[in-house]
Motif scaffolding. Structure first.
Motif, mmCIF file in Angstrom:
data_model
loop_
_atom_site.group_PDB
_atom_site.id
_atom_site.type_symbol
_atom_site.label_atom_id
_atom_site.label_comp_id
_atom_site.label_asym_id
_atom_site.label_seq_id
_atom_site.Cartn_x
_atom_site.Cartn_y
_atom_site.Cartn_z
ATOM 1 N N ALA A 1 0.829 -1.211 0.000
ATOM 2 C CA ALA A 1 0.000 0.000 0.000
ATOM 3 C C ALA A 1 0.860 1.256 0.000
ATOM 4 C CB ALA A 1 -0.931 -0.017 1.208
ATOM 5 N N SER A 2 1.945 1.227 0.786
ATOM 6 C CA SER A 2 2.823 2.398 0.851
ATOM 7 C C SER A 2 3.517 2.644 -0.481
ATOM 8 C CB SER A 2 3.863 2.203 1.963
ATOM 9 O OG SER A 2 3.246 2.056 3.218
ATOM 10 N N ILE A 3 4.024 1.572 -1.102
ATOM 11 C CA ILE A 3 4.697 1.723 -2.392
ATOM 12 C C ILE A 3 3.714 2.235 -3.441
ATOM 13 C CG2 ILE A 3 5.793 0.470 -4.285
ATOM 14 C CD1 ILE A 3 7.599 1.018 -1.922
ATOM 15 N N GLY A 4 2.499 1.701 -3.427
ATOM 16 C CA GLY A 4 1.506 2.124 -4.400
ATOM 17 C C GLY A 4 1.130 3.585 -4.282
ATOM 18 N N SER A 5 1.148 4.116 -3.066
ATOM 19 C CA SER A 5 0.725 5.513 -2.874
ATOM 20 C C SER A 5 1.887 6.506 -2.907
ATOM 21 C CB SER A 5 -0.022 5.643 -1.533
ATOM 22 O OG SER A 5 0.818 5.251 -0.456
ATOM 23 N N VAL A 6 3.080 6.057 -2.521
ATOM 24 C CA VAL A 6 4.201 6.996 -2.376
ATOM 25 C C VAL A 6 5.092 7.035 -3.613
ATOM 26 C CG1 VAL A 6 6.301 7.459 -1.034
ATOM 27 C CG2 VAL A 6 4.197 6.814 0.141
ATOM 28 N N SER A 7 5.272 5.891 -4.286
ATOM 29 C CA SER A 7 6.235 5.821 -5.393
ATOM 30 C C SER A 7 6.016 6.885 -6.476
ATOM 31 C CB SER A 7 6.190 4.425 -6.026
ATOM 32 O OG SER A 7 6.744 3.483 -5.152
ATOM 33 N N PRO A 8 4.765 7.133 -6.925
ATOM 34 C CA PRO A 8 4.606 8.180 -7.951
ATOM 35 C C PRO A 8 5.109 9.544 -7.500
ATOM 36 C CG PRO A 8 2.613 6.851 -7.790
ATOM 37 C CD PRO A 8 3.472 6.475 -6.634
ATOM 38 N N PHE A 9 4.926 9.861 -6.227
ATOM 39 C CA PHE A 9 5.368 11.166 -5.719
ATOM 40 C C PHE A 9 6.890 11.205 -5.565
ATOM 41 C CE2 PHE A 9 1.005 10.673 -4.204
ATOM 42 C CZ PHE A 9 0.437 11.825 -4.723
ATOM 43 N N VAL A 10 7.485 10.067 -5.180
ATOM 44 C CA VAL A 10 8.950 10.011 -5.122
ATOM 45 C C VAL A 10 9.536 10.193 -6.519
ATOM 46 C CG1 VAL A 10 10.931 8.557 -4.552
ATOM 47 C CG2 VAL A 10 8.931 8.557 -3.066
ATOM 48 N N GLY A 11 8.932 9.495 -7.508
ATOM 49 C CA GLY A 11 9.384 9.673 -8.876
ATOM 50 C C GLY A 11 9.184 11.094 -9.370
ATOM 51 N N LEU A 12 8.068 11.702 -8.984
ATOM 52 C CA LEU A 12 7.802 13.083 -9.384
ATOM 53 C C LEU A 12 8.806 14.043 -8.758
ATOM 54 C CD1 LEU A 12 5.933 15.014 -10.902
ATOM 55 C CD2 LEU A 12 4.498 15.129 -8.848
ATOM 56 N N PHE A 13 9.192 13.764 -7.514
ATOM 57 C CA PHE A 13 10.222 14.581 -6.872
ATOM 58 C C PHE A 13 11.527 14.512 -7.662
ATOM 59 C CE2 PHE A 13 13.931 14.490 -4.039
ATOM 60 C CZ PHE A 13 13.923 15.810 -3.598
ATOM 61 N N GLY A 14 11.912 13.279 -8.074
ATOM 62 C CA GLY A 14 13.118 13.143 -8.891
ATOM 63 C C GLY A 14 13.001 13.881 -10.209
ATOM 64 N N THR A 15 11.806 13.841 -10.793
ATOM 65 C CA THR A 15 11.591 14.536 -12.064
ATOM 66 C C THR A 15 11.716 16.048 -11.891
ATOM 67 O OG1 THR A 15 10.157 12.798 -12.899
ATOM 68 C CG2 THR A 15 9.915 14.975 -13.889
ATOM 69 N N VAL A 16 11.083 16.590 -10.862
ATOM 70 C CA VAL A 16 11.142 18.045 -10.628
ATOM 71 C C VAL A 16 12.578 18.485 -10.375
ATOM 72 C CG1 VAL A 16 10.441 19.876 -9.055
ATOM 73 C CG2 VAL A 16 8.771 18.175 -9.796
ATOM 74 N N TRP A 17 13.278 17.699 -9.561
ATOM 75 C CA TRP A 17 14.670 18.049 -9.269
ATOM 76 C C TRP A 17 15.528 17.985 -10.529
ATOM 77 C CZ3 TRP A 17 16.674 19.832 -4.711
ATOM 78 C CH2 TRP A 17 18.063 19.925 -4.642
ATOM 79 N N GLY A 18 15.301 16.935 -11.341
ATOM 80 C CA GLY A 18 16.068 16.796 -12.572
ATOM 81 C C GLY A 18 15.796 17.920 -13.556
#
Length: 241
Positions: free
Chosen positions: A146-163
């Motif tokens: 459940a945690s991976i399903g809800s958090v992973s997109p936002f973690v990936g989005l954080f990497g995208t914004v930073w990149g």
């Protein structure tokens, strides 16, 4: 080979999956590695859950066939033994263990209705405790999915914004806004989002699937506990008559 050909070859190499990872910002690399590890762990849980759910279904079906075959409950208890396989068998063993303790003290043959009601209540509590313990065991790892399903997109989005921020800073420093300069940095950033979705989609799908399977299995155990409690209560009433 002229300089233009060299430029095209270099850009194509940089836009490969490994090239995007190597060219990414250190923080974006950390996000990518984190998402890959989360995805691997997620798939390990999925494989384990598929195996455990199928195993529980098989054990439950085998036990129900033996239980409703009309044989002696004491014989079934002896055959099952203390190391029962499957949650339904463990629920049955917990109830029969309490029943035998009461029988050894003569409570099962008592004519007092309050003692018989107390015995049935203890058996029901014992089965409920076992069901709770078994469901906690089967649900292990579900919170992570459940945690991976809800958090992973936002973690990936954080990497995208930073990149993307890093890419814009590089563009500002080089003062070159051509597509050949912008594309690699944007691709590196978006790769983090892709990894986040790759981790989240299987996690969400698996969580919903296993949640439904475990809910049905829990209802199956509770139904068996109620039926077995009714059967023992009827046996006590018949013994009184």
């Amino acid at each position: 080979m002229n300089s233009a050909d060299l430029t095209v070859t270099s850009s194509a190499s940089d836009l490969s999956t490994w090239g995007l990872f190597l060219a990414a910002d250190p923080l974006v690399k950390f996000v990518m590695l984190l998402l890959v590890l989360a995805s691997i762990w997620c798939w390990a849980i999925i494989v384990e859950k598929i195996s455990s759910v199928r195993r529980e279904r098989r054990f439950a079906q085998q036990f129900e066939d033996a239980f409703w075959a009309g044989g002696s409950l004491d014989q079934l208890y002896d055959d099952t033994g203390p190391d029962a396989e499957g949650s339904m068998s463990k629920v049955f063993v917990a109830a029969m263990r309490e029943w035998r303790r009461a029988s050894a003290r003569g409570l099962a043959s008592s004519t007092r209705s309050d003692l018989r009601a107390s015995l049935v209540s203890r058996i029901e509590r014992s089965m409920n405790f076992t069901i709770t313990r078994e469901m906690e065991r089967l649900e292990r790892g579900m919170n992570f999915l459940a945690s991976i399903g809800s958090v992973s997109p936002f973690v990936g989005l954080f990497g995208t914004v930073w990149g993307i921020m890093s890419s814009f800073q590089s563009i500002a420093e080089s003062k070159n806004t051509s597509l050949a300069v912008v594309a690699p940095g944007i691709a590196e950033a978006l790769f983090a989002t892709a990894l986040g979705l790759a981790a989240a989609i299987p996690a969400v799908t698996a969580y919903n699937k296993f949640a439904g399977d475990l809910e049905r299995h829990s209802a199956r155990l509770e139904t068996f506990a109620q039926e077995f409690s009714t059967l023992l209560g009827r046996q006590l009433d018949e013994g009184d008559n």
